[in-house]
Motif scaffolding. Sequence first.
Motif, PDB file in Angstrom:
ATOM      1  N   MET A 159       0.348  -1.250   0.026  1.00 24.79           N
ATOM      2  CA  MET A 159       0.259  -0.327   0.002  1.00 24.79           C
ATOM      3  C   MET A 159       0.678   1.221   0.230  1.00 24.79           C
ATOM      4  O   MET A 159       0.448   2.173  -0.733  1.00 24.79           O
ATOM      5  N   ILE A 160       1.983   1.314   0.514  1.00 22.09           N
ATOM      6  CA  ILE A 160       3.357   2.450   0.878  1.00 22.09           C
ATOM      7  C   ILE A 160       3.144   3.250  -0.244  1.00 22.09           C
ATOM      8  O   ILE A 160       3.220   3.489  -1.056  1.00 22.09           O
ATOM      9  N   PRO A 161       4.315   2.137  -1.309  1.00 18.13           N
ATOM     10  CA  PRO A 161       4.711   1.846  -2.439  1.00 18.13           C
ATOM     11  C   PRO A 161       3.612   2.772  -3.692  1.00 18.13           C
ATOM     12  O   PRO A 161       3.461   2.831  -4.201  1.00 18.13           O
ATOM     13  N   ALA A 162       1.813   2.508  -3.258  1.00 11.95           N
ATOM     14  CA  ALA A 162       1.196   2.180  -4.204  1.00 11.95           C
ATOM     15  C   ALA A 162       0.299   3.535  -4.172  1.00 11.95           C
ATOM     16  O   ALA A 162       0.037   4.214  -4.857  1.00 11.95           O
ATOM     17  N   ALA A 163       0.093   3.951  -2.955  1.00 13.73           N
ATOM     18  CA  ALA A 163       0.208   5.554  -2.547  1.00 13.73           C
ATOM     19  C   ALA A 163       0.964   6.970  -2.609  1.00 13.73           C
ATOM     20  O   ALA A 163       0.883   7.577  -3.945  1.00 13.73           O
ATOM     21  N   ALA A 164       2.224   5.939  -2.784  1.00  7.67           N
ATOM     22  CA  ALA A 164       3.458   7.717  -2.934  1.00  7.67           C
ATOM     23  C   ALA A 164       3.083   7.568  -4.824  1.00  7.67           C
ATOM     24  O   ALA A 164       3.289   8.125  -5.310  1.00  7.67           O
ATOM     25  N   SER A 165       3.187   6.753  -5.285  1.00  6.75           N
ATOM     26  CA  SER A 165       3.310   5.788  -6.905  1.00  6.75           C
ATOM     27  C   SER A 165       2.055   6.897  -7.532  1.00  6.75           C
ATOM     28  O   SER A 165       1.897   7.386  -8.373  1.00  6.75           O
ATOM     29  N   ARG A 166       0.392   6.590  -6.864  1.00  9.11           N
ATOM     30  CA  ARG A 166      -0.443   8.149  -7.325  1.00  9.11           C
ATOM     31  C   ARG A 166      -0.019   8.800  -7.283  1.00  9.11           C
ATOM     32  O   ARG A 166      -0.533   9.787  -8.028  1.00  9.11           O
ATOM     33  N   GLU A 167       0.048   9.518  -6.010  1.00  6.25           N
ATOM     34  CA  GLU A 167       1.279  10.976  -5.691  1.00  6.25           C
ATOM     35  C   GLU A 167       1.837  11.213  -7.012  1.00  6.25           C
ATOM     36  O   GLU A 167       1.431  12.685  -6.813  1.00  6.25           O
ATOM     37  N   ILE A 168       2.210  10.729  -7.188  1.00 13.68           N
ATOM     38  CA  ILE A 168       4.227  11.490  -7.776  1.00 13.68           C
ATOM     39  C   ILE A 168       3.647  11.008  -9.395  1.00 13.68           C
ATOM     40  O   ILE A 168       4.291  11.980  -9.825  1.00 13.68           O
ATOM     41  N   LEU A 169       3.617   9.874 -10.246  1.00  8.36           N
ATOM     42  CA  LEU A 169       3.066  10.062 -10.753  1.00  8.36           C
ATOM     43  C   LEU A 169       1.496   9.605 -11.900  1.00  8.36           C
ATOM     44  O   LEU A 169       1.848   9.912 -12.892  1.00  8.36           O
ATOM     45  N   GLY A 170       0.851   9.168 -10.800  1.00  4.96           N
ATOM     46  CA  GLY A 170      -0.318   9.370 -11.523  1.00  4.96           C
ATOM     47  C   GLY A 170      -1.311   7.823 -11.116  1.00  4.96           C
ATOM     48  O   GLY A 170      -1.033   7.424 -10.528  1.00  4.96           O
ATOM     49  N   PRO A 171      -2.942   7.958 -10.711  1.00  5.90           N
ATOM     50  CA  PRO A 171      -3.476   6.887 -10.910  1.00  5.90           C
ATOM     51  C   PRO A 171      -3.127   5.276 -12.182  1.00  5.90           C
ATOM     52  O   PRO A 171      -3.352   5.611 -13.491  1.00  5.90           O
ATOM     53  N   MET A 172      -2.784   4.377 -11.116  1.00  8.42           N
ATOM     54  CA  MET A 172      -2.858   3.129 -12.075  1.00  8.42           C
ATOM     55  C   MET A 172      -4.282   2.659 -12.502  1.00  8.42           C
ATOM     56  O   MET A 172      -5.222   2.783 -12.177  1.00  8.42           O
ATOM     57  N   ILE A 227      11.870  -2.023  -7.566  1.00  6.31           N
ATOM     58  CA  ILE A 227      12.537  -2.972  -8.494  1.00  6.31           C
ATOM     59  C   ILE A 227      11.164  -3.898  -8.695  1.00  6.31           C
ATOM     60  O   ILE A 227      10.975  -4.429  -9.781  1.00  6.31           O
ATOM     61  N   ILE A 228      10.917  -4.505  -7.696  1.00 13.91           N
ATOM     62  CA  ILE A 228       9.276  -5.257  -7.859  1.00 13.91           C
ATOM     63  C   ILE A 228       8.621  -5.153  -7.264  1.00 13.91           C
ATOM     64  O   ILE A 228       8.798  -3.725  -5.887  1.00 13.91           O
ATOM     65  N   GLY A 229       7.144  -4.929  -7.539  1.00 13.65           N
ATOM     66  CA  GLY A 229       6.217  -4.401  -7.043  1.00 13.65           C
ATOM     67  C   GLY A 229       5.718  -3.113  -7.511  1.00 13.65           C
ATOM     68  O   GLY A 229       5.289  -3.071  -8.821  1.00 13.65           O
ATOM     69  N   PRO A 230       4.629  -2.594  -6.718  1.00 14.31           N
ATOM     70  CA  PRO A 230       3.522  -2.174  -7.105  1.00 14.31           C
ATOM     71  C   PRO A 230       4.547  -0.320  -7.719  1.00 14.31           C
ATOM     72  O   PRO A 230       4.168   0.071  -9.212  1.00 14.31           O
ATOM     73  N   ALA A 231       5.288  -0.229  -7.541  1.00 17.84           N
ATOM     74  CA  ALA A 231       5.937   1.047  -7.497  1.00 17.84           C
ATOM     75  C   ALA A 231       7.352   0.594  -8.920  1.00 17.84           C
ATOM     76  O   ALA A 231       6.434   1.365 -10.449  1.00 17.84           O
ATOM     77  N   ASP A 232       7.375  -0.780  -9.179  1.00 12.25           N
ATOM     78  CA  ASP A 232       7.845  -1.003 -10.556  1.00 12.25           C
ATOM     79  C   ASP A 232       7.023  -0.461 -11.631  1.00 12.25           C
ATOM     80  O   ASP A 232       7.088  -0.436 -12.479  1.00 12.25           O
ATOM     81  N   ALA A 253      11.132   5.429   1.155  1.00  4.37           N
ATOM     82  CA  ALA A 253      11.628   5.959   1.915  1.00  4.37           C
ATOM     83  C   ALA A 253      11.514   6.307   3.572  1.00  4.37           C
ATOM     84  O   ALA A 253      10.734   5.806   4.568  1.00  4.37           O
ATOM     85  N   ALA A 254      10.688   7.856   3.195  1.00  5.25           N
ATOM     86  CA  ALA A 254      10.216   8.494   4.071  1.00  5.25           C
ATOM     87  C   ALA A 254       8.884   7.814   4.664  1.00  5.25           C
ATOM     88  O   ALA A 254       8.878   7.705   6.058  1.00  5.25           O
ATOM     89  N   ARG A 255       7.621   7.102   4.568  1.00  5.92           N
ATOM     90  CA  ARG A 255       7.001   6.809   4.543  1.00  5.92           C
ATOM     91  C   ARG A 255       6.759   5.462   5.260  1.00  5.92           C
ATOM     92  O   ARG A 255       6.132   4.736   6.422  1.00  5.92           O
ATOM     93  N   PHE A 256       8.402   4.589   5.171  1.00  6.53           N
ATOM     94  CA  PHE A 256       9.051   3.190   5.553  1.00  6.53           C
ATOM     95  C   PHE A 256       9.727   3.930   6.530  1.00  6.53           C
ATOM     96  O   PHE A 256       9.959   2.661   7.872  1.00  6.53           O
TER      97      PHE A 256
END
Length: 279
Positions: A159-172, A227-232, A253-256
């Motif tokens: 969930m953390i990489p997915a949420a960060a990806s939405r905010e920075i790159l946009g929704p999937m 490298i692996i997962g939703p952020a990738d 990293a900040a969220r983790f």
Amino acid sequence: MTENFDQADYWSSDAGQKWVAQQAAMDTLLGPVLDLVLRHANLQTGNHVLDIGCGAGTSTLRASELVGDAGHATGLDISETLLAQAAVARDAPNVTWLLADAQSHAFETGKFDAVISRFGVMFFADTTAAFSNFARAVKPGGTITMAAWASAADNPWFMIPAAASREILGPMAKTDRTLPGPFAFEDADRIIPMLEAAGLQNVTCTTHQIALTGHGSAHDAAELCCIIGPADNALRHFEASPDQKLALRDDIAARFATHEMTRGLEIPASIHLYQAHVK
């Protein structure tokens, strides 16, 4: 012939190569999940055990140590890439590596005392057909013990990489989590009848709250997520620039960092443990 062509292609190509490259980090991260499976599987000296979705072989080797020289562990995976890593780097006299699709492979009837799996059973095209097939390879009264991710919302590793990806790159685009994938077994009320339809008995699902042990710092974990997962997935989908990748990594990293403890990174995880007996 395999029934799961997409999964065979996926895990034998780029995804499998990434997993091999990051094997040490992933083995550390998911070590507590494997401990959970093996603790509840209660393997005995002399047992013959089948490890479904063994990947690069760590779980199979751990099982082989528990059953001893009088026992045997067979590690099965659909990925040629991952099994090649297992066979080259992880040899043991009481271990066999099997490149096969557990949904359709012609198993020897009644060969195994137990089946285990760490995150290897959520990817079948037909779950009931798969379990019905490999259950025939288990002796009557034998056990099946397997870990799967519980609710996505309860697993910050995703969930953390997915949420960060939405905010920075946009929704999937939203995905159907009932399809083959990491969260296909999150709804036990849907999965247990499938396993019962496969002929399994005493099917149970217990949910365990554990901590994934980070390989290094929050920054290291964020690098792994890219490298692996939703952020990738998001980085590739949006064809992200190097600056966007750095921004995403730093945000993750900040969220983790909130999960960094004095003894290291500990990311909360919710894990389903499915157990059953074979008739």
